[in-house]
Motif scaffolding. Structure first.
Motif, PDB file in Angstrom:
ATOM      1  N   VAL A 175      18.519  33.452  25.118  1.00 22.39           N
ATOM      2  CA  VAL A 175      19.030  32.103  24.883  1.00 22.39           C
ATOM      3  C   VAL A 175      19.671  32.011  23.498  1.00 22.39           C
ATOM      4  O   VAL A 175      20.794  31.505  23.350  1.00 22.39           O
ATOM      5  N   ARG A 176      18.991  32.505  22.502  1.00 22.83           N
ATOM      6  CA  ARG A 176      19.551  32.454  21.144  1.00 22.83           C
ATOM      7  C   ARG A 176      20.851  33.260  21.054  1.00 22.83           C
ATOM      8  O   ARG A 176      21.827  32.807  20.453  1.00 22.83           O
ATOM      9  N   ALA A 177      20.848  34.433  21.648  1.00 15.30           N
ATOM     10  CA  ALA A 177      22.059  35.263  21.604  1.00 15.30           C
ATOM     11  C   ALA A 177      23.220  34.566  22.320  1.00 15.30           C
ATOM     12  O   ALA A 177      24.362  34.620  21.865  1.00 15.30           O
ATOM     13  N   LYS A 178      22.916  33.908  23.434  1.00 20.32           N
ATOM     14  CA  LYS A 178      23.957  33.200  24.178  1.00 20.32           C
ATOM     15  C   LYS A 178      24.521  32.053  23.359  1.00 20.32           C
ATOM     16  O   LYS A 178      25.752  31.833  23.321  1.00 20.32           O
ATOM     17  N   LEU A 179      23.673  31.304  22.699  1.00 17.59           N
ATOM     18  CA  LEU A 179      24.126  30.170  21.895  1.00 17.59           C
ATOM     19  C   LEU A 179      24.973  30.624  20.713  1.00 17.59           C
ATOM     20  O   LEU A 179      25.846  29.882  20.256  1.00 17.59           O
ATOM     21  N   GLU A 180      24.731  31.811  20.235  1.00 12.12           N
ATOM     22  CA  GLU A 180      25.535  32.355  19.141  1.00 12.12           C
ATOM     23  C   GLU A 180      26.858  32.924  19.646  1.00 12.12           C
ATOM     24  O   GLU A 180      27.892  32.782  18.997  1.00 12.12           O
ATOM     25  N   ARG A 181      26.827  33.537  20.823  1.00 10.66           N
ATOM     26  CA  ARG A 181      27.995  34.262  21.321  1.00 10.66           C
ATOM     27  C   ARG A 181      28.909  33.402  22.198  1.00 10.66           C
ATOM     28  O   ARG A 181      30.133  33.406  22.025  1.00 10.66           O
ATOM     29  N   GLU A 182      28.345  32.671  23.139  1.00 12.18           N
ATOM     30  CA  GLU A 182      29.119  31.942  24.139  1.00 12.18           C
ATOM     31  C   GLU A 182      28.321  30.711  24.582  1.00 12.18           C
ATOM     32  O   GLU A 182      27.787  30.649  25.682  1.00 12.18           O
ATOM     33  N   PRO A 183      28.221  29.706  23.720  1.00 11.31           N
ATOM     34  CA  PRO A 183      27.358  28.556  24.034  1.00 11.31           C
ATOM     35  C   PRO A 183      27.836  27.726  25.215  1.00 11.31           C
ATOM     36  O   PRO A 183      27.035  27.078  25.882  1.00 11.31           O
ATOM     37  N   VAL A 184      29.132  27.724  25.469  1.00 11.23           N
ATOM     38  CA  VAL A 184      29.698  26.921  26.560  1.00 11.23           C
ATOM     39  C   VAL A 184      30.464  27.844  27.499  1.00 11.23           C
ATOM     40  O   VAL A 184      31.337  28.591  27.060  1.00 11.23           O
ATOM     41  N   GLY A 216      24.718  39.440  45.210  1.00  2.84           N
ATOM     42  CA  GLY A 216      25.318  38.279  44.546  1.00  2.84           C
ATOM     43  C   GLY A 216      24.392  37.692  43.497  1.00  2.84           C
ATOM     44  O   GLY A 216      24.835  37.286  42.415  1.00  2.84           O
ATOM     45  N   TYR A 217      23.110  37.645  43.815  1.00  5.92           N
ATOM     46  CA  TYR A 217      22.101  37.164  42.860  1.00  5.92           C
ATOM     47  C   TYR A 217      22.099  38.015  41.594  1.00  5.92           C
ATOM     48  O   TYR A 217      22.112  37.499  40.469  1.00  5.92           O
ATOM     49  N   LEU A 218      22.093  39.332  41.778  1.00  4.69           N
ATOM     50  CA  LEU A 218      22.086  40.229  40.623  1.00  4.69           C
ATOM     51  C   LEU A 218      23.371  40.083  39.799  1.00  4.69           C
ATOM     52  O   LEU A 218      23.331  40.089  38.562  1.00  4.69           O
ATOM     53  N   LEU A 219      24.504  39.946  40.467  1.00  7.06           N
ATOM     54  CA  LEU A 219      25.777  39.832  39.756  1.00  7.06           C
ATOM     55  C   LEU A 219      25.889  38.515  38.999  1.00  7.06           C
ATOM     56  O   LEU A 219      26.456  38.476  37.901  1.00  7.06           O
ATOM     57  N   ARG A 220      25.363  37.429  39.564  1.00  4.40           N
ATOM     58  CA  ARG A 220      25.359  36.166  38.821  1.00  4.40           C
ATOM     59  C   ARG A 220      24.500  36.276  37.576  1.00  4.40           C
ATOM     60  O   ARG A 220      24.838  35.726  36.519  1.00  4.40           O
ATOM     61  N   GLY A 221      23.378  37.002  37.704  1.00  2.13           N
ATOM     62  CA  GLY A 221      22.550  37.245  36.524  1.00  2.13           C
ATOM     63  C   GLY A 221      23.276  38.055  35.470  1.00  2.13           C
ATOM     64  O   GLY A 221      23.157  37.797  34.268  1.00  2.13           O
ATOM     65  N   TYR A 237      18.094  31.935  32.897  1.00  4.99           N
ATOM     66  CA  TYR A 237      17.642  33.292  32.596  1.00  4.99           C
ATOM     67  C   TYR A 237      16.288  33.586  33.231  1.00  4.99           C
ATOM     68  O   TYR A 237      16.063  34.689  33.748  1.00  4.99           O
ATOM     69  N   ALA A 238      15.382  32.610  33.205  1.00  8.49           N
ATOM     70  CA  ALA A 238      14.080  32.813  33.838  1.00  8.49           C
ATOM     71  C   ALA A 238      14.258  33.019  35.348  1.00  8.49           C
ATOM     72  O   ALA A 238      13.597  33.876  35.954  1.00  8.49           O
ATOM     73  N   PHE A 239      15.150  32.258  35.948  1.00  9.65           N
ATOM     74  CA  PHE A 239      15.399  32.348  37.395  1.00  9.65           C
ATOM     75  C   PHE A 239      15.871  33.747  37.783  1.00  9.65           C
ATOM     76  O   PHE A 239      15.396  34.323  38.772  1.00  9.65           O
ATOM     77  N   TYR A 240      16.790  34.299  37.024  1.00  8.03           N
ATOM     78  CA  TYR A 240      17.323  35.614  37.377  1.00  8.03           C
ATOM     79  C   TYR A 240      16.423  36.763  36.935  1.00  8.03           C
ATOM     80  O   TYR A 240      16.347  37.790  37.614  1.00  8.03           O
ATOM     81  N   GLY A 278      24.552  36.694  31.530  1.00  8.48           N
ATOM     82  CA  GLY A 278      23.826  37.335  30.434  1.00  8.48           C
ATOM     83  C   GLY A 278      22.320  37.367  30.627  1.00  8.48           C
ATOM     84  O   GLY A 278      21.586  37.769  29.719  1.00  8.48           O
ATOM     85  N   ALA A 279      21.839  36.951  31.800  1.00 10.15           N
ATOM     86  CA  ALA A 279      20.398  36.988  32.045  1.00 10.15           C
ATOM     87  C   ALA A 279      19.904  38.417  32.198  1.00 10.15           C
ATOM     88  O   ALA A 279      18.760  38.741  31.862  1.00 10.15           O
ATOM     89  N   VAL A 280      20.768  39.279  32.725  1.00  8.70           N
ATOM     90  CA  VAL A 280      20.416  40.664  33.027  1.00  8.70           C
ATOM     91  C   VAL A 280      21.499  41.568  32.449  1.00  8.70           C
ATOM     92  O   VAL A 280      22.684  41.223  32.469  1.00  8.70           O
ATOM     93  N   ASP A 281      21.098  42.718  31.916  1.00 10.85           N
ATOM     94  CA  ASP A 281      22.050  43.717  31.444  1.00 10.85           C
ATOM     95  C   ASP A 281      22.420  44.657  32.584  1.00 10.85           C
ATOM     96  O   ASP A 281      21.613  44.910  33.484  1.00 10.85           O
ATOM     97  N   LEU A 282      23.637  45.188  32.536  1.00  9.40           N
ATOM     98  CA  LEU A 282      24.075  46.116  33.579  1.00  9.40           C
ATOM     99  C   LEU A 282      23.147  47.316  33.666  1.00  9.40           C
ATOM    100  O   LEU A 282      22.824  47.776  34.770  1.00  9.40           O
TER     101      LEU A 282
END
Length: 430
Positions: free
Chosen positions: A94-103, A385-390, A348-351, A394-398
């Motif tokens: 969450v913190r990384a997302k808010l710093e990198r791509e908040p919207v 599709g679930y994995l790709l949305r994650g 992120y918790a969901f994925y 940014g919820a999941v790394d490749l």
């Protein structure tokens, strides 16, 4: 071995011929999900409040809220009820997302959030919005998706809405072209004819400016009861999608306008009210298979004030987002920077909590290994599709997805139905 049949070849040929029009109709109406990245939310900013630093400001203010009201992973997890194994990964992401791509998706609002203004003022605001989005797209600071919500097609504001749309698109072209992630929102739709009018505006603009036919798409906002059930007793949403002639990219539920139109008292207007569930269920069925995506609405309970109030608002928002995700509404609207921490925490918790299970089922499907669940191709498509949305949000790394499934990105894309353009990071929207 000779296999015997009884039906003459001519019968099969006649059946094929009799269904050829149906085959073509199914292909046209139900092409399936485009498979491209979709945003997890839409951030709504009134046109007069939009500035060059709006996206960065939202990220900064969201981080400040975290620092003040839940400064570490343990405290944030306690507020939201996250299990111990998710507390650290979710907080850090969450913190990384808010710093990198908040919207992820920005909508500059010229409708209810902006209201009626003198023509000169709205003209200037439309030009300014286009210039700022164009500049951000050029320098790489724009969110993946951005656009405007114009005024609706009702007679009182129709001319103003059309003029704002024209000014905005014209100035965008002059500023360097239409961004790939451009998204337009048509609000308060009640009749298919209003969608048809929007289609004509898009088509005429393309013709006047030399753009390819079909370049401009738009979202339909469902905010009126007539958009769900028409005066003739017929369900309307499917007719709206059809009227869009392939240009509709999304259906967005308008929580408060729709609730009010059903007579719901203000204190009970919410994304989880029964009238909201009914409307979104109709939208979901109408959009299924069409490639038109569904977005939930928003909450107007803002996480502001003392810590106790912020925590209450965070728990409410987190619960609503999780509820939407479980119902396959993978997008929603956020109205305040303080909503961003819980939006991303819920996503992120969901994925992440379903990563191991989804990956194991997908790997077993590919390997045709037996287990306690026998999955079919449609389920494998849903799992990938679930994995790709994650991955997209940014919820999941490749590397995590590959390690868990044994499948590389190309295989995941193929199983989900994503094409090469989507795999390369193609934007949704218009």
């Amino acid at each position: 071995m000779v296999v015997r049949t009884s039906l003459p070849d001519a019968v099969r040929a006649e059946v094929d011929a009799s269904l050829s029009e149906v085959d073509a109709e199914l292909t046209r109406r139900y092409p399936g999900d485009p498979g491209s990245r979709r945003p997890v939310h839409t951030v709504y900013v009134p046109a007069d409040a939009f500035a060059r630093d709006t996206v960065a400001s939202w990220g900064r203010r969201a981080l400040e809220a975290l620092d003040e009201h839940a400064p570490d992973a343990a405290s944030f997890a306690r507020v939201l009820g996250l299990p111990d194994d998710l507390a650290g990964p979710v907080h850090d992401r969450v913190r990384a997302k808010l710093e990198r791509e908040p919207v992820e998706d920005l909508r500059i609002d010229f409708e209810d959030g902006y209201g009626p203004r003198p023509d000169g003022e709205e003209d200037a605001a439309a030009e300014r919005a286009a210039e700022l989005i164009g500049a951000a797209a050029a320098d790489g600071t724009a969110p993946p998706f951005a656009g405007i919500r114009m005024k609706c097609m009702e007679s009182a504001v129709r001319a103003r809405g059309i003029r704002t749309l024209d000014i905005f698109l014209t100035r965008l072209l002059e500023a360097g072209g239409l961004p790939r992630g451009l998204v337009l929102t048509l609000p308060k739709v009640t009749y298919p004819a209003q969608v048809e009018a929007m289609v004509r505006l898009c088509s005429e603009f393309e013709r006047a400016t030399g753009l390819p036919e079909g370049r401009i798409g738009f979202e339909i906002q469902i905010e009126t009861t007539q958009a769900i059930l028409g005066a003739d007793g017929r369900a309307t949403v499917a007719r709206l999608i059809d009227a869009a002639a392939g240009r509709a990219t999304g259906l967005h539920y308008g929580t408060f306008d729709y609730s009010a139109s059903c007579g719901v008292a203000a204190a009970y207007q919410s994304m989880d009210h029964p009238v909201a569930d009914h409307a979104k269920a109709v939208m979901q069925v109408a959009a299924a298979g069409t490639g038109v995506r569904l977005s939930d609405g928003s909450t107007n309970v803002l996480p502001v004030g003392p810590t106790r109030k912020v925590h209450e608002a965070w728990r409410l928002h987190y619960g609503l987002v999780r509820r939407s995700l479980a119902r396959a509404y993978y997008q929603g609207w956020d109205m305040h920077p303080g909503h961003l921490p819980t939006r991303y925490a819920a996503v992120y918790a969901f994925y992440r909590e379903g990563l191991d299970s989804a990956a194991a089922r997908l790997a077993a499907y590919v390997d045709r290994v037996g287990g306690d669940v026998m999955d079919e191709p449609a389920t494998a498509k849903a799992l990938s599709g679930y994995l790709l949305r994650g991955l997209d949000c940014g919820a999941v790394d490749l590397s995590e997805a590959v390690a868990a499934t044994g499948l590389d990105r190309t295989r995941l894309d193929a199983l989900s139905g994503r094409g090469p353009a989507a795999a390369a990071g193609g934007a949704g929207g218009s």
